[in-house]
Design a protein around this motif. Structure first.
Motif, PDB file in Angstrom:
ATOM      1  N   PHE A  46     100.132  34.560  15.976  1.00 57.36           N
ATOM      2  CA  PHE A  46     100.968  33.373  16.258  1.00 57.36           C
ATOM      3  C   PHE A  46     101.372  33.436  15.195  1.00 57.36           C
ATOM      4  O   PHE A  46     102.737  32.857  14.786  1.00 57.36           O
ATOM      5  CB  PHE A  46     100.186  32.809  16.887  1.00 57.36           C
ATOM      6  N   ASP A  47     101.204  33.115  13.739  1.00 51.74           N
ATOM      7  CA  ASP A  47     102.065  32.661  12.429  1.00 51.74           C
ATOM      8  C   ASP A  47     103.218  33.843  12.445  1.00 51.74           C
ATOM      9  O   ASP A  47     104.271  32.956  11.946  1.00 51.74           O
ATOM     10  CB  ASP A  47     101.227  32.821  11.281  1.00 51.74           C
ATOM     11  N   PHE A  48     102.612  34.792  13.023  1.00 46.98           N
ATOM     12  CA  PHE A  48     103.838  36.209  12.585  1.00 46.98           C
ATOM     13  C   PHE A  48     105.282  35.999  13.389  1.00 46.98           C
ATOM     14  O   PHE A  48     106.280  36.259  13.507  1.00 46.98           O
ATOM     15  CB  PHE A  48     103.444  37.614  11.733  1.00 46.98           C
ATOM     16  N   VAL A  49     104.619  35.944  14.466  1.00 40.97           N
ATOM     17  CA  VAL A  49     105.208  35.879  15.750  1.00 40.97           C
ATOM     18  C   VAL A  49     106.193  34.872  15.931  1.00 40.97           C
ATOM     19  O   VAL A  49     107.562  34.541  15.923  1.00 40.97           O
ATOM     20  CB  VAL A  49     105.127  35.654  17.111  1.00 40.97           C
ATOM     21  N   ILE A  50     106.031  33.235  15.544  1.00 37.48           N
ATOM     22  CA  ILE A  50     106.456  32.790  15.245  1.00 37.48           C
ATOM     23  C   ILE A  50     108.093  32.495  14.048  1.00 37.48           C
ATOM     24  O   ILE A  50     108.999  31.787  13.996  1.00 37.48           O
ATOM     25  CB  ILE A  50     105.837  30.795  15.063  1.00 37.48           C
ATOM     26  N   GLN A  51     107.406  32.805  13.381  1.00 34.01           N
ATOM     27  CA  GLN A  51     108.380  33.528  11.098  1.00 34.01           C
ATOM     28  C   GLN A  51     109.234  34.502  12.646  1.00 34.01           C
ATOM     29  O   GLN A  51     110.775  34.701  11.827  1.00 34.01           O
ATOM     30  CB  GLN A  51     107.364  34.085  10.496  1.00 34.01           C
ATOM     31  N   LEU A  52     108.931  35.090  12.907  1.00 33.70           N
ATOM     32  CA  LEU A  52     109.641  36.530  13.724  1.00 33.70           C
ATOM     33  C   LEU A  52     111.135  35.397  14.927  1.00 33.70           C
ATOM     34  O   LEU A  52     112.580  35.899  14.350  1.00 33.70           O
ATOM     35  CB  LEU A  52     109.303  36.738  15.019  1.00 33.70           C
ATOM     36  N   GLY A  53     110.176  34.260  15.747  1.00 32.10           N
ATOM     37  CA  GLY A  53     111.589  33.449  16.353  1.00 32.10           C
ATOM     38  C   GLY A  53     112.318  33.167  14.940  1.00 32.10           C
ATOM     39  O   GLY A  53     113.280  32.879  15.725  1.00 32.10           O
TER      40      GLY A  53
END
Length: 270
Positions: A46-53
Motif C-alpha cells: 500500500f505504501d508504494f501504491v500511494i507513492q505511485l499515486g
C-alpha cells in the motif's frame, strides 16, 4: 483488516510530503505507528501504491518534458550550450539506487522500516541538507538541460542514502545535486523526473512480490489511498515544487529535527 480511514489519512500524508525533502516514507511509517496499523505485506505494498499515486501528479506537471525524452514532443532547450536532458541522464541517475534496492530490498524491509530508524534518518538527512545549503561556490549548472552525465551519476549515488527510511529521496538527491554544482531549482526538477521510473519500478516489484498476500477485499483500501494521494499531491505539487526550488534547505532540516524530537518524546512516554 485495514480501514478506509487509514487509507485516507496515510494518503493525505503521502500527498503532502512526497515533494518535500522531509521523507514521505518516514512520515508514513510514523503515521502508521500513531494509527496502530498492522505492519504486513498489504501495508508495505500500500505504501508504494500511494507513492505511485503522488508521482502521477508529477507526470501531469512534467508530461511535455517526459515525452520529449522519448522524442515524442519537440521542446526548445533551456541550455545556453544547446544541450538537452535525455533518457541516458535518467538511466544514469536511477542505476545506483535501482541496483542496490533490488539486491538489498529484503534487508531494508526487515531491518530499517521502523520508527527508530526513521528518527535517525530524519536527523542525519537534516544534517545533509544543512551541509548542502552551506556550499559557498556558485552553481555551475543552473538549468535542467545543462546537467551533465557526471552530475546525474553523482546525484544517483546520493540517492542511495534514501534507501534508509527518513533520509528522503528528494532531500538526498537535491542535496547531492547542489553538492555537485547544480542549482537548487535544477536539482529539484531532476529529482522529480527521476522519481517517476523509480516509483513505478518499486511499486511493480512490491506488487509482484506480495501478490499472493493480497485479496479482492484490499482493493477499496488501495484505490482510496491511491486516489487521495494523487488528488492531494496534484493540489500541492505546483506550490511545493516552487517551494523546494526557492526555499533554503535549512528550513526543512529544522522541521525534520522538530519532528524527530517530538516523536522521540512520544515514543519515550509510550
Amino acid at each position: 483488516m485495514h480501514t478506509i480511514f487509514e487509507a485516507i489519512v496515510i494518503g493525505i500524508v503521502e500527498g503532502l510530503t512526497e515533494f518535500l525533502p522531509v521523507s514521505s516514507t518516514g512520515h508514513m511509517i510514523l503515521t502508521q505507528s500513531l494509527l496502530g496499523t498492522h505492519d504486513d505485506a498489504v501495508m508495505k505494498t500500500f505504501d508504494f501504491v500511494i507513492q505511485l499515486g503522488a508521482i502521477m501528479a508529477v507526470v501531469l506537471i512534467y508530461w511535455k518534458r517526459i515525452l520529449s525524452l522519448f522524442g515524442l514532443v519537440k521542446r526548445r532547450s533551456e541550455s545556453k550550450h544547446g544541450r538537452k536532458l535525455n533518457l541516458l541522464h535518467i538511466l544514469i541517475g536511477i542505476l545506483p539506487a535501482g541496483v542496490i534496492g533490488v539486491l538489498f530490498n529484503d534487508v531494508v524491509d526487515e531491518k530499517l522500516f521502523n520508527s527508530t530508524t526513521v528518527l535517525i534518518g530524519l536527523v542525519l538527512g537534516g544534517i545533509l541538507l544543512i551541509i548542502a545549503e552551506s556550499r559557498k561556490e556558485a552553481p555551475t549548472t543552473t538549468v535542467l538541460d545543462d546537467i551533465t552525465y557526471k552530475q546525474a551519476f553523482f546525484i544517483g549515488l546520493w540517492q542511495l542514502v534514501s534507501i534508509w527510511p527518513g533520509f528522503s529521496r528528494s532531500g538526498s538527491t537535491i542535496a547531492g545535486g547542489m553538492l555537485s554544482g547544480v542549482s537548487r531549482a535544477a536539482s529539484a526538477d531532476f529529482t522529480f523526473i527521476m522519481a517517476i521510473p523509480i516509483m513505478f519500478g518499486a511499486s511493480g516489484v512490491y506488487f509482484l512480490k506480495n501478490y499472493d498476500a493480497l485479496s479482492s477485499t484490499d482493493l477499496p483500501f488501495f484505490i482510496t489511498g491511491f486516489l487521495v494521494a494523487f488528488v492531494v499531491a496534484l493540489l500541492a505539487v505546483v506550490t511545493f515544487i516552487k517551494l523546494v526550488q526557492n526555499m533554503k534547505l535549512t528550513y526543512f532540516a529544522y522541521y525534520r529535527f522538530a519532528v524527530a524530537i517530538i516523536f522521540a518524546i512520544y515514543m519515550f512516554f509510550q
